[in-house]
Design a protein around this motif. Structure first.
Motif, PDB file in Angstrom:
ATOM      1  N   ALA A   1       0.863  -1.189   0.000  1.00  0.00           N
ATOM      2  CA  ALA A   1       0.000   0.000   0.000  1.00  0.00           C
ATOM      3  C   ALA A   1       0.892   1.228   0.000  1.00  0.00           C
ATOM      4  CB  ALA A   1      -0.913   0.014   1.214  1.00  0.00           C
ATOM      5  N   GLN A   2       0.445   2.256  -0.676  1.00  0.00           N
ATOM      6  CA  GLN A   2       1.138   3.556  -0.674  1.00  0.00           C
ATOM      7  C   GLN A   2       0.070   4.637  -0.652  1.00  0.00           C
ATOM      8  OE1 GLN A   2       3.281   4.997  -4.254  1.00  0.00           O
ATOM      9  NE2 GLN A   2       5.055   5.319  -2.921  1.00  0.00           N
ATOM     10  N   GLN A   3      -0.044   5.301   0.509  1.00  0.00           N
ATOM     11  CA  GLN A   3      -1.152   6.244   0.682  1.00  0.00           C
ATOM     12  C   GLN A   3      -0.734   7.376   1.618  1.00  0.00           C
ATOM     13  OE1 GLN A   3      -4.818   4.242   1.608  1.00  0.00           O
ATOM     14  NE2 GLN A   3      -5.897   6.148   2.151  1.00  0.00           N
ATOM     15  N   ALA A   4      -1.244   8.572   1.356  1.00  0.00           N
ATOM     16  CA  ALA A   4      -0.912   9.737   2.178  1.00  0.00           C
ATOM     17  C   ALA A   4      -1.807   9.806   3.411  1.00  0.00           C
ATOM     18  CB  ALA A   4      -1.062  11.020   1.363  1.00  0.00           C
ATOM     19  N   ALA A   5      -1.176  10.044   4.551  1.00  0.00           N
ATOM     20  CA  ALA A   5      -1.914  10.288   5.793  1.00  0.00           C
ATOM     21  C   ALA A   5      -1.712  11.722   6.269  1.00  0.00           C
ATOM     22  CB  ALA A   5      -1.477   9.312   6.883  1.00  0.00           C
ATOM     23  N   GLU A   6      -0.941  12.504   5.501  1.00  0.00           N
ATOM     24  CA  GLU A   6      -0.751  13.933   5.762  1.00  0.00           C
ATOM     25  C   GLU A   6      -0.274  14.205   7.180  1.00  0.00           C
ATOM     26  OE1 GLU A   6      -4.379  15.829   4.546  1.00  0.00           O
ATOM     27  OE2 GLU A   6      -3.826  15.695   2.428  1.00  0.00           O
ATOM     28  N   TRP A   7       0.663  13.353   7.647  1.00  0.00           N
ATOM     29  CA  TRP A   7       1.324  13.471   8.953  1.00  0.00           C
ATOM     30  C   TRP A   7       0.406  13.104  10.120  1.00  0.00           C
ATOM     31  CZ3 TRP A   7       5.626  13.688   6.603  1.00  0.00           C
ATOM     32  CH2 TRP A   7       5.932  14.635   5.627  1.00  0.00           C
ATOM     33  N   ASN A   8      -0.772  12.586   9.866  1.00  0.00           N
ATOM     34  CA  ASN A   8      -1.787  12.383  10.908  1.00  0.00           C
ATOM     35  C   ASN A   8      -1.782  10.964  11.473  1.00  0.00           C
ATOM     36  OD1 ASN A   8      -4.899  11.605  11.506  1.00  0.00           O
ATOM     37  ND2 ASN A   8      -4.467  13.720  12.086  1.00  0.00           N
ATOM     38  N   THR A   9      -1.794  10.845  12.790  1.00  0.00           N
ATOM     39  CA  THR A   9      -1.736   9.552  13.488  1.00  0.00           C
ATOM     40  C   THR A   9      -2.947   8.684  13.181  1.00  0.00           C
ATOM     41  OG1 THR A   9      -0.482  10.566  15.300  1.00  0.00           O
ATOM     42  CG2 THR A   9      -1.555   8.458  15.756  1.00  0.00           C
ATOM     43  N   GLU A  10      -4.130   9.270  13.313  1.00  0.00           N
ATOM     44  CA  GLU A  10      -5.359   8.484  13.143  1.00  0.00           C
ATOM     45  C   GLU A  10      -5.521   8.002  11.704  1.00  0.00           C
ATOM     46  OE1 GLU A  10      -5.202  11.424  14.716  1.00  0.00           O
ATOM     47  OE2 GLU A  10      -5.446  10.635  16.758  1.00  0.00           O
ATOM     48  N   THR A  11      -5.182   8.853  10.743  1.00  0.00           N
ATOM     49  CA  THR A  11      -5.287   8.452   9.338  1.00  0.00           C
ATOM     50  C   THR A  11      -4.330   7.306   9.029  1.00  0.00           C
ATOM     51  OG1 THR A  11      -5.854  10.737   8.754  1.00  0.00           O
ATOM     52  CG2 THR A  11      -5.242   9.258   6.951  1.00  0.00           C
ATOM     53  N   ALA A  12      -3.134   7.378   9.581  1.00  0.00           N
ATOM     54  CA  ALA A  12      -2.159   6.302   9.381  1.00  0.00           C
ATOM     55  C   ALA A  12      -2.663   4.994   9.980  1.00  0.00           C
ATOM     56  CB  ALA A  12      -0.828   6.692  10.017  1.00  0.00           C
ATOM     57  N   GLN A  13      -3.279   5.072  11.125  1.00  0.00           N
ATOM     58  CA  GLN A  13      -3.828   3.868  11.758  1.00  0.00           C
ATOM     59  C   GLN A  13      -4.902   3.245  10.872  1.00  0.00           C
ATOM     60  OE1 GLN A  13      -5.077   4.408  15.819  1.00  0.00           O
ATOM     61  NE2 GLN A  13      -6.008   2.380  15.979  1.00  0.00           N
ATOM     62  N   GLN A  14      -5.741   4.090  10.280  1.00  0.00           N
ATOM     63  CA  GLN A  14      -6.797   3.592   9.398  1.00  0.00           C
ATOM     64  C   GLN A  14      -6.219   2.921   8.155  1.00  0.00           C
ATOM     65  OE1 GLN A  14      -9.153   7.083   8.625  1.00  0.00           O
ATOM     66  NE2 GLN A  14      -9.801   7.291  10.765  1.00  0.00           N
ATOM     67  N   ILE A  15      -5.151   3.485   7.609  1.00  0.00           N
ATOM     68  CA  ILE A  15      -4.525   2.899   6.419  1.00  0.00           C
ATOM     69  C   ILE A  15      -4.014   1.498   6.720  1.00  0.00           C
ATOM     70  CG2 ILE A  15      -2.517   3.073   4.873  1.00  0.00           C
ATOM     71  CD1 ILE A  15      -2.876   6.157   5.044  1.00  0.00           C
ATOM     72  N   VAL A  16      -3.310   1.357   7.829  1.00  0.00           N
ATOM     73  CA  VAL A  16      -2.766   0.049   8.200  1.00  0.00           C
ATOM     74  C   VAL A  16      -3.891  -0.923   8.536  1.00  0.00           C
ATOM     75  CG1 VAL A  16      -1.303  -1.189   9.841  1.00  0.00           C
ATOM     76  CG2 VAL A  16      -0.588   1.044   8.972  1.00  0.00           C
TER      77      VAL A  16
END
Length: 335
Positions: free
Chosen positions: A205-220
């Motif tokens: 996967a390669q996706q932007a979370a824009e430095w955000n913790t919660e968005t990164a958690q959702q991606i994973v």
């Protein structure tokens, strides 16, 4: 009798002339010195500082504090600050500061493109521009210097470290920062180059979370739910690595030294380096936020009429391995 009166009159006249002469000598001497001293000591250097949101990350918070601690009246500055994560808003802020006749405009651009017009306006107005944190895509004649991290090198250092882990295959979740930022471009570019060059490297996967913790958690979490296999998380800052680790913990997937998933971050927050020391993460790349002293030194040189020999001033940085990091490293390099 007449001679005595004449002598008295002459003596009185001489005394009057002498007093007047002494007064005449004192006044211009003390007056000119005092005025010159007051004028010199009261003049502050007017500086406008445009930065990204200080709450964006630990790096940005440390960077903003460093600037505010340095650019004070006590240090000879009249500083104003403005913040935005959007180029168009930053450009409006810059134009206002130019109209306010700042002597120097210090700029950490949200995005690297589109700054030519504003920088030309600054040059025409006599405002000297100094970039920090990132270089913009504009003619070098439009700014005095740039105090920056080498984002390309940060990415290359991290990828070189990952190559040395000698995995049979690399199945990577790549969590990107703010798209178009210098940090994202540098850290992404090195990884993309390696994936393209080696068939054993795959981006799950390669996706932007824009430095955000919660968005990164959702991606994973989305990748976990898809049942895809992975063994590396390459997050472009510590906050996103933190979110990734939270998703792994929730799914009971081990991570860190000699565990199922390698976790990599950037910025070197103290709490992130502590995660390395505990073995919960594997790697953290430094991005040095302490740029204010270097900016101050450049301004002082320009004030003296000196030229800046290096257009790009690179901050010293390094990468940290969980198996090698020490308490002294955390104390010295943690932000």
């Amino acid at each position: 009798m007449k001679m005595k009166k004449l002598f008295a009159i002459l003596m009185a006249a001489m005394m009057l002339v002498g007093l007047t002469a002494c007064g005449g000598e004192d006044k211009p001497t003390s007056g000119s010195n005092d005025a010159g001293t007051d004028t010199g000591s009261s003049k502050l250097i007017k500086v406008g500082i445009i930065n990204n949101d200080p709450n964006e990350s630990g790096y940005r918070t440390a960077n903003d504090k460093d600037l505010k601690d340095k650019f004070t009246k006590e240090n000879g500055y009249d500083a104003s600050f403005a913040y935005s994560k959007k180029n168009d808003e930053q450009m409006q802020q810059a134009q206002k500061m130019i109209q306010d006749e700042v002597d120097y405009l210090l700029l950490s651009a949200a995005g690297t493109s589109g700054w030519d017009t504003v920088l030309k306006e600054a040059k025409d107005a006599g405002t000297k521009v100094i970039l920090f944190d990132r270089i913009v895509d504009a003619d070098e004649s439009l700014y005095e210097a740039g105090v920056v991290s080498d984002m390309d090198k940060e990415g290359e250092t991290a990828v070189e470290w990952l190559k040395k882990q000698n995995l049979d295959k690399y199945e990577i979740i790549h969590i990107q920062g703010e798209m178009g930022s210098a940090a994202q471009q540098g850290r992404t570019g090195a990884l993309d180059k390696q994936v393209k060059a080696d068939k054993n490297w795959t981006l799950v996967a390669q996706q932007a979370a824009e430095w955000n913790t919660e968005t990164a958690q959702q991606i994973v979490q989305t990748v976990i739910d898809s049942k895809k296999t992975f063994n590396v998380i390459y997050a472009e800052n510590d906050d996103m690595a933190k979110g990734a680790a939270a998703a792994l913990d929730k799914a009971n997937i081990s991570h860190g030294v000699d565990k199922d998933v390698i976790i990599m971050g950037f910025d070197c927050n103290k709490w992130a380096l502590e995660e390395l020391k505990k073995g919960n993460w594997n790697y953290d790349g430094q991005c040095n936020p302490f740029q204010a002293e270097t900016l101050h030194e450049i301004i002082q040189k320009l004030q003296k009429g000196e030229t800046i020999s290096e257009k790009k001033v690179i901050m010293e940085e390094k990468g940290f391995d969980a198996k090698e990091i020490t308490d002294d490293d955390i104390k010295k390099f943690g932000i």
